[in-house]
Write a protein that holds these residues in place. Structure first.
Motif, PDB file in Angstrom:
ATOM      1  N   GLU A  55       0.221  14.999  -0.171  1.00 51.70           N
ATOM      2  CA  GLU A  55       0.859  15.874   0.809  1.00 51.70           C
ATOM      3  C   GLU A  55      -0.143  16.335   1.868  1.00 51.70           C
ATOM      4  OE1 GLU A  55       4.025  16.208   0.501  1.00 51.70           O
ATOM      5  OE2 GLU A  55       4.401  17.665   2.094  1.00 51.70           O
ATOM      6  N   ARG A  58       0.026  15.530   5.887  1.00 53.05           N
ATOM      7  CA  ARG A  58       0.157  16.570   6.908  1.00 53.05           C
ATOM      8  C   ARG A  58      -0.964  16.462   7.937  1.00 53.05           C
ATOM      9  NH1 ARG A  58       4.384  16.979   4.442  1.00 53.05           N
ATOM     10  NH2 ARG A  58       4.665  15.346   5.975  1.00 53.05           N
ATOM     11  N   ASP A  77      -0.065  13.812  10.252  1.00 53.58           N
ATOM     12  CA  ASP A  77       0.999  14.331  11.130  1.00 53.58           C
ATOM     13  C   ASP A  77       0.409  14.996  12.364  1.00 53.58           C
ATOM     14  OD1 ASP A  77       3.275  13.581   9.992  1.00 53.58           O
ATOM     15  OD2 ASP A  77       3.703  15.453   8.942  1.00 53.58           O
ATOM     16  N   VAL A  78      -0.613  15.840  12.118  1.00 56.11           N
ATOM     17  CA  VAL A  78      -1.215  16.567  13.237  1.00 56.11           C
ATOM     18  C   VAL A  78      -1.811  15.590  14.236  1.00 56.11           C
ATOM     19  CG1 VAL A  78      -3.063  18.135  13.864  1.00 56.11           C
ATOM     20  CG2 VAL A  78      -1.658  18.620  11.872  1.00 56.11           C
ATOM     21  N   PHE A  79      -2.517  14.558  13.719  1.00 55.22           N
ATOM     22  CA  PHE A  79      -3.166  13.655  14.665  1.00 55.22           C
ATOM     23  C   PHE A  79      -2.184  12.705  15.330  1.00 55.22           C
ATOM     24  CE2 PHE A  79      -6.815  15.293  12.530  1.00 55.22           C
ATOM     25  CZ  PHE A  79      -7.709  15.407  13.570  1.00 55.22           C
ATOM     26  N   PHE A  80      -1.035  12.469  14.665  1.00 51.91           N
ATOM     27  CA  PHE A  80      -0.010  11.652  15.312  1.00 51.91           C
ATOM     28  C   PHE A  80       0.620  12.368  16.503  1.00 51.91           C
ATOM     29  CE2 PHE A  80       0.619   8.703  11.637  1.00 51.91           C
ATOM     30  CZ  PHE A  80       0.456   7.559  12.390  1.00 51.91           C
ATOM     31  N   ALA A  81       0.495  13.702  16.536  1.00 53.28           N
ATOM     32  CA  ALA A  81       1.117  14.449  17.626  1.00 53.28           C
ATOM     33  C   ALA A  81       0.321  14.346  18.922  1.00 53.28           C
ATOM     34  CB  ALA A  81       1.276  15.920  17.234  1.00 53.28           C
ATOM     35  N   PHE A  82      -0.924  13.838  18.828  1.00 52.45           N
ATOM     36  CA  PHE A  82      -1.695  13.628  20.058  1.00 52.45           C
ATOM     37  C   PHE A  82      -1.381  12.249  20.607  1.00 52.45           C
ATOM     38  CE2 PHE A  82      -4.575  16.611  17.868  1.00 52.45           C
ATOM     39  CZ  PHE A  82      -4.680  17.555  18.851  1.00 52.45           C
ATOM     40  N   PRO A  83      -0.805  12.153  21.806  1.00 50.88           N
ATOM     41  CA  PRO A  83      -0.541  10.831  22.334  1.00 50.88           C
ATOM     42  C   PRO A  83      -1.788  10.223  22.947  1.00 50.88           C
ATOM     43  CG  PRO A  83       0.329  12.477  23.789  1.00 50.88           C
ATOM     44  CD  PRO A  83      -0.370  13.211  22.691  1.00 50.88           C
ATOM     45  N   LEU A 105      -4.202   8.798  25.193  1.00 50.03           N
ATOM     46  CA  LEU A 105      -5.406   9.180  25.909  1.00 50.03           C
ATOM     47  C   LEU A 105      -5.613  10.687  26.009  1.00 50.03           C
ATOM     48  CD1 LEU A 105      -5.303   6.691  28.902  1.00 50.03           C
ATOM     49  CD2 LEU A 105      -6.827   6.659  26.972  1.00 50.03           C
ATOM     50  N   VAL A 106      -4.613  11.490  25.596  1.00 53.96           N
ATOM     51  CA  VAL A 106      -4.672  12.922  25.902  1.00 53.96           C
ATOM     52  C   VAL A 106      -5.867  13.601  25.249  1.00 53.96           C
ATOM     53  CG1 VAL A 106      -3.454  15.078  25.624  1.00 53.96           C
ATOM     54  CG2 VAL A 106      -2.216  13.057  26.281  1.00 53.96           C
ATOM     55  N   LEU A 107      -6.048  13.337  23.934  1.00 57.85           N
ATOM     56  CA  LEU A 107      -7.163  13.973  23.241  1.00 57.85           C
ATOM     57  C   LEU A 107      -8.488  13.449  23.784  1.00 57.85           C
ATOM     58  CD1 LEU A 107      -7.584  16.059  21.148  1.00 57.85           C
ATOM     59  CD2 LEU A 107      -7.752  14.302  19.430  1.00 57.85           C
ATOM     60  N   VAL A 127      -9.516  15.458  26.740  1.00 56.26           N
ATOM     61  CA  VAL A 127     -10.087  16.759  26.377  1.00 56.26           C
ATOM     62  C   VAL A 127     -11.508  16.596  25.858  1.00 56.26           C
ATOM     63  CG1 VAL A 127      -9.805  18.744  24.882  1.00 56.26           C
ATOM     64  CG2 VAL A 127      -7.796  17.650  25.846  1.00 56.26           C
ATOM     65  N   LEU A 128     -11.691  15.640  24.922  1.00 57.26           N
ATOM     66  CA  LEU A 128     -13.014  15.471  24.314  1.00 57.26           C
ATOM     67  C   LEU A 128     -14.061  15.092  25.349  1.00 57.26           C
ATOM     68  CD1 LEU A 128     -12.212  13.604  20.998  1.00 57.26           C
ATOM     69  CD2 LEU A 128     -13.353  15.780  21.243  1.00 57.26           C
ATOM     70  N   VAL A 138       2.402  22.001  12.472  1.00 54.10           N
ATOM     71  CA  VAL A 138       1.714  20.911  13.172  1.00 54.10           C
ATOM     72  C   VAL A 138       1.254  21.388  14.542  1.00 54.10           C
ATOM     73  CG1 VAL A 138       2.088  18.697  14.310  1.00 54.10           C
ATOM     74  CG2 VAL A 138       2.796  19.003  11.964  1.00 54.10           C
ATOM     75  N   VAL A 148      -2.456  21.648  16.011  1.00 54.27           N
ATOM     76  CA  VAL A 148      -2.864  21.014  17.270  1.00 54.27           C
ATOM     77  C   VAL A 148      -3.534  22.044  18.169  1.00 54.27           C
ATOM     78  CG1 VAL A 148      -1.977  20.009  19.390  1.00 54.27           C
ATOM     79  CG2 VAL A 148      -1.171  19.166  17.215  1.00 54.27           C
ATOM     80  N   ILE A 187     -12.103  22.788  20.228  1.00 51.33           N
ATOM     81  CA  ILE A 187     -12.855  21.852  21.068  1.00 51.33           C
ATOM     82  C   ILE A 187     -13.166  22.483  22.420  1.00 51.33           C
ATOM     83  CG2 ILE A 187     -12.746  19.660  22.290  1.00 51.33           C
ATOM     84  CD1 ILE A 187     -11.050  18.593  20.043  1.00 51.33           C
ATOM     85  N   LEU A 204      -5.609  21.613  30.450  1.00 57.10           N
ATOM     86  CA  LEU A 204      -5.707  20.617  29.378  1.00 57.10           C
ATOM     87  C   LEU A 204      -5.004  21.095  28.121  1.00 57.10           C
ATOM     88  CD1 LEU A 204      -9.344  19.263  29.690  1.00 57.10           C
ATOM     89  CD2 LEU A 204      -7.219  18.065  30.131  1.00 57.10           C
ATOM     90  N   ALA A 250       2.324  17.242  22.714  1.00 54.98           N
ATOM     91  CA  ALA A 250       2.473  17.263  21.255  1.00 54.98           C
ATOM     92  C   ALA A 250       3.852  17.777  20.872  1.00 54.98           C
ATOM     93  CB  ALA A 250       1.381  18.128  20.628  1.00 54.98           C
ATOM     94  N   ILE A 302       6.438  15.081  21.421  1.00 50.42           N
ATOM     95  CA  ILE A 302       6.377  14.017  20.410  1.00 50.42           C
ATOM     96  C   ILE A 302       6.969  14.497  19.099  1.00 50.42           C
ATOM     97  CG2 ILE A 302       4.759  12.734  18.965  1.00 50.42           C
ATOM     98  CD1 ILE A 302       3.169  12.163  21.372  1.00 50.42           C
TER      99      ILE A 302
END
Lengths: 319, 376
Positions: free
Chosen positions: A151, A155, A158-164, A166-168, A171-172, B17, B21, B28, B345, B353, B356
């Motif tokens: 679980e 989860r 899930d959080v990382f799937f919510a970043f489409p 190039l977006v993250l 930021v980075l 979630v 995020v 960051i 940003l 997010a 999605i």
């Protein structure tokens, strides 16, 4: 009759077959790969691009990337050109010594493409291999342990799937600055969850099969069953995904470089080469066309290879 | 589990979630750069130093005991509040709608970040919806035909289109289309040479097919095509449509292949079922068998992926917007990342997010409505 039956075990061929089933399996797969033109062309493209990338420093002088002739973006050793200032044009493809033309700084475009290839492939391989390792490890543990660990891992993905896409990465790169490590991490961060999900679903299906139960009944340890039996049996779709993703990561990484996140103006990279050519696109469209075409060919090679491996390794599609 | 219980469970998960995020993005963007960057959207050049410090204290970034603004900018000990305190005060600000002012030069210095986002979002939405429409319109027929003509010419064609779509960098395709339709295909009208389609504006009037003076439209939704329809201005509508063609095709091409392959495989799966055999043996026409019996069952996976495609298109349009100078949120996010506009940003990441996550939930719920076999 009885004599013949006794002879059978000593027949060398049957011994060979029994002992080296895996080798003959690999041989059969290679035979199928040779027979399929798409897979063959894919592997030629992929292996060719790896070879060119590995040998790029020998084929082309690596210093020529930084070597610029600022005012002379024309064919400076082309005898066909009339040396009058009004005739100065970018050197088109097909001129002697410049098979793909010259770029805006008088550099040989073919040499630039060969020099730009290694960084793309290197970064793509490092991202895919790391994502593969993280994904297989986390996915296998999550699927095999189940319960709370499963679980938690789900989860997190899930959080990382919510970043489409190039977006993250935007930021980075904005915060940590432009260097290759950050760019690699920025792509890796959105890429690994896919492998976790894929490995997890494969292993969930595999661990319910009778042979796993039989191994358990024989007294094999959990880790032994997982690493020596279940993972090797369920890893093929993940390998196929990794092969397909090498092309995908090259596209993402070169888009980042294209968007202006190259660490320095002199970073040899194909997306950077395209963005360098943009300002000349109306006079010299080849400066945009050929570097991009090189990306397409490399990515297409790995995609064809992955597509073919899927068909060859899947026993249902095989025959 | 009933459907509404499932939806409630998913909604709770969705909130977590989104919180995760926001924590990641916050850590960051606030934990690493100097705290003055986080403050930049809220201060104006005319403020005096004590006023700036006041704002920082008000936003929860500086401790009230901080002696002066100079100490704050030099990160003197005891001047900057711990990160988790900053996070909660930031969350309070953001939930009350205070995103500060944009610091992106040439786009909107002084304009509020939220206002900038709201003004630009309709453009991105228009582009993404158009791309999704193109994807579905081309992928459905191609998938169906390549499933019914398995291993024949249409199947090979769609396989090649899919593979090339996967392997083509979006920025390169954008330029190839521009080279073809703007530089090479030209028409000469009254002695002036125009490209066939506009290259880089939402409403271009410098192309051969465009109508030169389309007039004005009223802003209802913010998306040019919708506004042109609502203002009953056909000339403006035509120009906006022409300007949309190249970016939308570029954006659609990368997802076209994926959807085609999925429609093909699920269609082939459906055609192998027994009820298809029954339908054929009843003597139904092949057309009826394919479209009324097989397609209805094969559409489920396609619907899932279409929802996800729309979400990725909304978030992933950065490159297309940059190449075509499309004034959407993706282009603004790129500028924000170049000029370290942290608030924009964060807003952009959170909204994409959210889209999605909501799209995922919506697809799963839709699934249950369409397919009576699925129970949660």
């Amino acid at each position: 009759m009885t004599q013949r039956v006794e002879e059978v075990p000593f027949e060398p061929r049957s011994v060979y077959r029994r002992r080296s089933g895996r080798i003959s399996e690999i041989k059969y797969s290679l035979y199928l790969a040779r027979k399929n033109p798409l897979v063959l062309s894919g592997s030629v493209l992929a292996i060719g691009s790896i070879l060119i990338a590995a040998l790029s420093g020998i084929i082309v002088d690596p210093r020529s990337w930084a070597f610029q002739y600022p005012p002379r973006y024309y064919c400076w050793n082309n005898p066909w050109i009339n040396w009058h200032l009004q005739n100065i044009k970018p050197c088109p493809p097909g001129t002697p010594f410049y098979p793909l033309g010259a770029d805006a700084f008088g550099r040989n475009l073919l040499n630039m493409i060969i020099l730009g290839l290694p960084i793309d492939l290197q970064i793509s391989f490092s991202i895919v291999i790391s994502a593969f390792a993280i994904g297989v490890a986390l996915g296998a543990v999550a699927a095999y342990a189940g319960g709370l660990i499963d679980e938690a891992v789900l989860r997190i993905t899930d959080v990382f799937f919510a970043f489409p896409g190039l977006v993250l990465a935007l930021v980075l790169v904005a915060v940590f600055g432009r260097n290759l490590t950050i760019l690699t991490l920025a792509v890796l961060v959105v890429w690994w969850p896919l492998y976790v999900r894929l490995t997890r679903s494969q292993i969930l299906a595999e661990k319910e099969k009778p042979y796993a139960e039989a191994l358990k009944a024989m007294g094999a340890g959990r880790l032994r069953i997982l690493f020596l039996h279940i993972i090797p049996n369920s890893i093929y779709p993940v390998i196929v995904q990794a092969t397909l993703d090498i092309g995908g990561v090259i596209l993402t990484f070169s888009s980042l470089m294209f968007l202006g996140f190259a660490p320095s103006p002199l970073t040899p990279e194909l997306g950077k080469l395209v963005s360098d050519g943009i300002s000349f696109v109306s006079q010299a469209p080849w400066l945009v066309i050929f570097p991009g075409l090189a990306i397409v060919l490399v990515a297409l090679g790995f995609n064809l290879l992955g597509d073919g491996i899927r068909d060859i390794l899947d026993p249902r599609l095989r025959r | 589990m009933k459907l509404y219980e499932y939806v409630i469970r998913r909604l709770v998960l969705m909130v977590f979630v989104l919180l995760a995020v926001s924590v990641i993005v916050f850590v960051i963007t606030r934990g690493v750069p100097s705290p003055t960057y986080a403050l930049a959207p809220y201060i104006t050049p005319r403020m005096t130093d004590p006023q700036k410090l006041q704002t920082a204290v008000g936003l929860g970034i500086a401790e009230p005991s901080c002696p002066s603004w100079v100490d704050f900018t030099q990160s003197a000990p005891g001047c900057i509040t711990p990160l988790y305190v900053q996070y909660f005060s930031w969350l309070k600000q953001v939930l009350s709608g205070n995103w500060g002012n944009s610091v992106i030069p040439s786009i909107g210095v002084g304009q509020s970040t939220w206002g900038l986002f709201v003004a630009r979002f309709p453009y991105t939405a228009e582009l993404a919806v158009a791309a999704a429409l193109i994807t579905v319109l081309f992928a459905l027929p191609m998938g169906i035909v390549s499933a019914t003509h398995n291993n024949k010419v249409p199947d090979h064609f769609s396989r090649i289109v899919a593979l090339v779509g996967y392997s083509m960098p979006v920025f390169w395709l954008a330029f190839i289309l521009q080279i073809i339709f703007v530089i090479y295909l030209t028409l000469t009208i009254h002695g002036n040479t125009f490209g066939l389609l506009p290259s880089s504006q939402t409403v271009g009037t410098d192309c051969a097919l465009c109508i030169p003076n389309p007039g004005n439209i009223n802003t209802y939704t913010g998306a040019p095509i919708l506004d042109a329809i609502l203002s009953l201005n056909p000339a403006y509508f035509w120009d906006a449509l022409l300007a949309l063609i190249l970016p939308a095709i570029t954006l659609a091409f990368s997802t076209l292949g994926a959807l085609t392959r999925i429609v093909r495989s699920s269609m082939m799966e459906a055609l192998r079922q027994d009820y298809i055999l029954l339908a054929r043996s009843k003597g139904l026409r092949e057309r009826t068998v394919i479209y009324r019996h097989a397609l209805k069952n094969a559409l489920l996976p396609a619907i899932t992926i279409t929802g996800l495609i729309l979400a990725t298109l909304l978030g992933g349009a950065v490159v297309v917007e940059e190449v075509f100078s499309w004034p959407g949120v993706g282009q603004a996010a790129l500028d924000a990342s170049l000029f370290l506009d942290i608030n924009f940003l964060e807003l952009y990441t959170l909204v994409t997010a959210l889209i999605i996550v909501v799209a995922n939930l919506g697809v799963d719920v839709l699934y249950a409505f369409i397919d009576p076999r699925i129970r949660y």
